[in-house]
Scaffold this motif. Structure first.
Motif, PDB file in Angstrom:
ATOM      1  N   VAL A  57     -22.234  42.223 -40.280  1.00  0.00           N
ATOM      2  CA  VAL A  57     -22.262  43.636 -40.644  1.00  0.00           C
ATOM      3  C   VAL A  57     -23.144  43.832 -41.879  1.00  0.00           C
ATOM      4  N   VAL A  58     -23.134  42.838 -42.785  1.00  0.00           N
ATOM      5  CA  VAL A  58     -23.986  42.935 -43.971  1.00  0.00           C
ATOM      6  C   VAL A  58     -25.461  42.961 -43.567  1.00  0.00           C
ATOM      7  N   VAL A  59     -25.823  42.119 -42.596  1.00  0.00           N
ATOM      8  CA  VAL A  59     -27.217  42.122 -42.133  1.00  0.00           C
ATOM      9  C   VAL A  59     -27.564  43.488 -41.558  1.00  0.00           C
ATOM     10  N   LEU A  60     -26.614  44.051 -40.801  1.00  0.00           N
ATOM     11  CA  LEU A  60     -26.837  45.378 -40.212  1.00  0.00           C
ATOM     12  C   LEU A  60     -27.005  46.425 -41.315  1.00  0.00           C
ATOM     13  N   LEU A  62     -28.707  47.611 -28.814  1.00  0.00           N
ATOM     14  CA  LEU A  62     -28.715  46.149 -28.836  1.00  0.00           C
ATOM     15  C   LEU A  62     -28.437  45.631 -30.248  1.00  0.00           C
ATOM     16  N   VAL A  63     -28.961  46.353 -31.259  1.00  0.00           N
ATOM     17  CA  VAL A  63     -28.752  45.908 -32.641  1.00  0.00           C
ATOM     18  C   VAL A  63     -27.270  45.918 -33.003  1.00  0.00           C
ATOM     19  N   VAL A  64     -26.546  46.959 -32.583  1.00  0.00           N
ATOM     20  CA  VAL A  64     -25.129  47.021 -32.955  1.00  0.00           C
ATOM     21  C   VAL A  64     -24.239  46.296 -31.948  1.00  0.00           C
ATOM     22  N   ALA A  65     -24.797  45.879 -30.802  1.00  0.00           N
ATOM     23  CA  ALA A  65     -23.974  45.278 -29.739  1.00  0.00           C
ATOM     24  C   ALA A  65     -23.205  44.060 -30.251  1.00  0.00           C
ATOM     25  N   ILE A 121     -28.593  39.699 -34.099  1.00  0.00           N
ATOM     26  CA  ILE A 121     -29.152  39.187 -35.361  1.00  0.00           C
ATOM     27  C   ILE A 121     -30.652  38.986 -35.221  1.00  0.00           C
ATOM     28  N   ALA A 122     -31.096  38.482 -34.064  1.00  0.00           N
ATOM     29  CA  ALA A 122     -32.539  38.287 -33.859  1.00  0.00           C
ATOM     30  C   ALA A 122     -33.263  39.618 -34.013  1.00  0.00           C
ATOM     31  N   LEU A 123     -32.720  40.665 -33.391  1.00  0.00           N
ATOM     32  CA  LEU A 123     -33.360  41.979 -33.474  1.00  0.00           C
ATOM     33  C   LEU A 123     -33.327  42.511 -34.904  1.00  0.00           C
ATOM     34  N   MET A 124     -32.162  42.350 -35.580  1.00  0.00           N
ATOM     35  CA  MET A 124     -32.056  42.849 -36.960  1.00  0.00           C
ATOM     36  C   MET A 124     -33.091  42.184 -37.851  1.00  0.00           C
TER      37      MET A 124
END
Lengths: 99, 309
Positions: B152-155, B246-249, B291-294
């Motif tokens: 969630v921190v990365v997001l 996809l980012v939040v999935a 995570i890859a997308l983020m």
């Protein structure tokens, strides 16, 4: 037999380290970017290659040795592309300077 | 005995080099030089983790370092214009850092030999999870909440970048510096299949050996960036609803499975008996994609392409 293999490893890794040393000295001492790039790629290609060659008999398994070889090939590939790009950048900069 | 001496001298060289590079990075006058020193420090630190037997941490250090390096280098281009901190503030900072380092050193040096450890008791129940890699088991069992919060921190970081950064402070998508570049084009065509296979291997093997979602995700992100730098794939439109989904999935799947734990075993983030392994695999897969997308989007920044109004 194992002494011979160890000797081979020592020789190959030692000469690989020599290439790294020479490459580092070249990187620090050579006058322009292209010569420094030349020194650096010598260390990457031959130095890493010799170290990998020396370590391959010590890998313990054929798969391990193959992995080492693949690491060298990938480093060669990435190094070649990176040095091409830096060289192009240097040449491009020169072109701008003249024009 | 000789091998022991060799290892000790190797460790000594590593520690001395680490300290030297850290000093270089702290004392460097230019932000750019400091960042380059910090990148070298990260690589050496990864080697130190390997020497300590923490291969998982070493892989993460190397992978995350490789992706934060361009971010820091980009930021260092803007850092030079700021006035350096005043001498008293710098002195106070130095004293604080020295105090923390000194306290840590005292704690480590004063620990009884052998150090008290709960490792055996902690690892014993992990057999139920059917995971060979204790690090993955701990991350997704005892420390599931930490792992959830980490993603969630990365997001949040990505949302922060999108919301706070000025457009002019961000370059466009990392374009090839000498485009079009045939060598880069070749690399971007040949390397991604290799990188994706290695990433899948890291993800799958993470159950039983060093590896896992973060390491796999950084590799996938790097491969995507390579494709975009070579101009083979256009950067994604940031307003795309599918992309954002996809980012939040990943965090959403993790959170959903965590909440489902309330219903069946009876507490948050608890896995039902016998379902731990499949659920962990689902979480790891979903988190890898997100995570890859983020990471990819963090590097692209908000200037990649303006959302179509």
């Amino acid at each position: 037999m194992s002494v011979l293999i160890d000797l081979f490893t020592l020789m190959a890794v030692g000469s690989g380290l020599l290439f790294f040393l020479a490459g580092t000295i070249g990187l620090l001492r050579f006058p322009d970017a292209l010569s420094r790039l030349h020194a650096l790629t010598k260390a990457d290609n031959l130095g890493l290659g010799l170290i990998v060659l020396g370590l391959m008999p010590q890998a313990g398994s054929a798969l391990g040795a193959l992995k080492l070889l693949v690491i060298w090939l990938l480093a060669l590939f990435a190094g070649a592309v990176a040095s091409q790009m830096i060289a192009r950048l240097v040449q491009g900069g020169r072109g701008c300077g003249r024009g | 005995m000789r091998a022991g001496m060799m290892n000790a001298s190797l460790d000594a060289v590593l520690v001395v080099t680490l300290l030297a590079v850290a000093l270089f990075s702290v004392l460097a006058r230019q932000a750019r030089a400091a960042v380059i020193g910090f990148i070298a420090f990260g690589l050496l630190l990864a080697l130190a983790w390997v020497r300590l037997g923490a291969v998982d941490v070493a892989l993460t250090e190397a992978a995350i370092g490789a992706l934060t390096a361009p971010l820091l280098l980009g930021a260092s281009a803007f850092a030079g214009t700021e006035k350096p901190a005043s001498p008293p503030l710098r002195l106070a900072l130095a004293a604080l850092c020295a105090l923390i380092a000194g306290t840590l050193a005292v704690i480590v040096l004063a620990a009884p030999e052998p150090a008290p450890s709960l490792a055996m008791q902690a690892v014993a129940p992990l057999g139920a999870l059917d995971l060979g890699n204790a690090v993955t088991a701990v991350l997704l069992a005892y420390r599931a909440l930490d792992t959830l919060l980490e993603t969630v921190v990365v997001l949040l970081a990505l949302i922060g970048i999108w919301s706070l950064a000025h457009d002019e402070n961000w370059r466009d998508a990392p374009a090839s510096p000498a485009a079009p570049s045939p060598p880069l084009d070749l690399l971007a065509r040949v390397l991604p299949p290799v990188g994706l296979v290695v990433a899948m291997h890291l993800l799958w093997v993470g159950a039983d050996a060093p590896g896992g979602k973060f390491q796999a995700a950084t590799l996938i992100a790097a491969m995507g960036l390579l494709l975009m730098m070579a101009g083979l794939t256009p950067p994604p439109a940031l307003g795309d609803a599918r992309l954002r989904a996809l980012v939040v999935a990943g965090p959403a799947v993790f959170l959903a499975i965590g909440l489902a734990g309330f219903l069946f075993p009876g507490s948050f983030l608890a896995y039902p008996d016998g379902w731990a392994k499949p659920l962990i695999i689902v979480i790891e897969m979903a988190l890898t994609v997100s995570i890859a997308l983020m990471l990819l989007l963090m590097l692209l920044g908000p200037g990649a392409r303006k959302p179509s109004a």
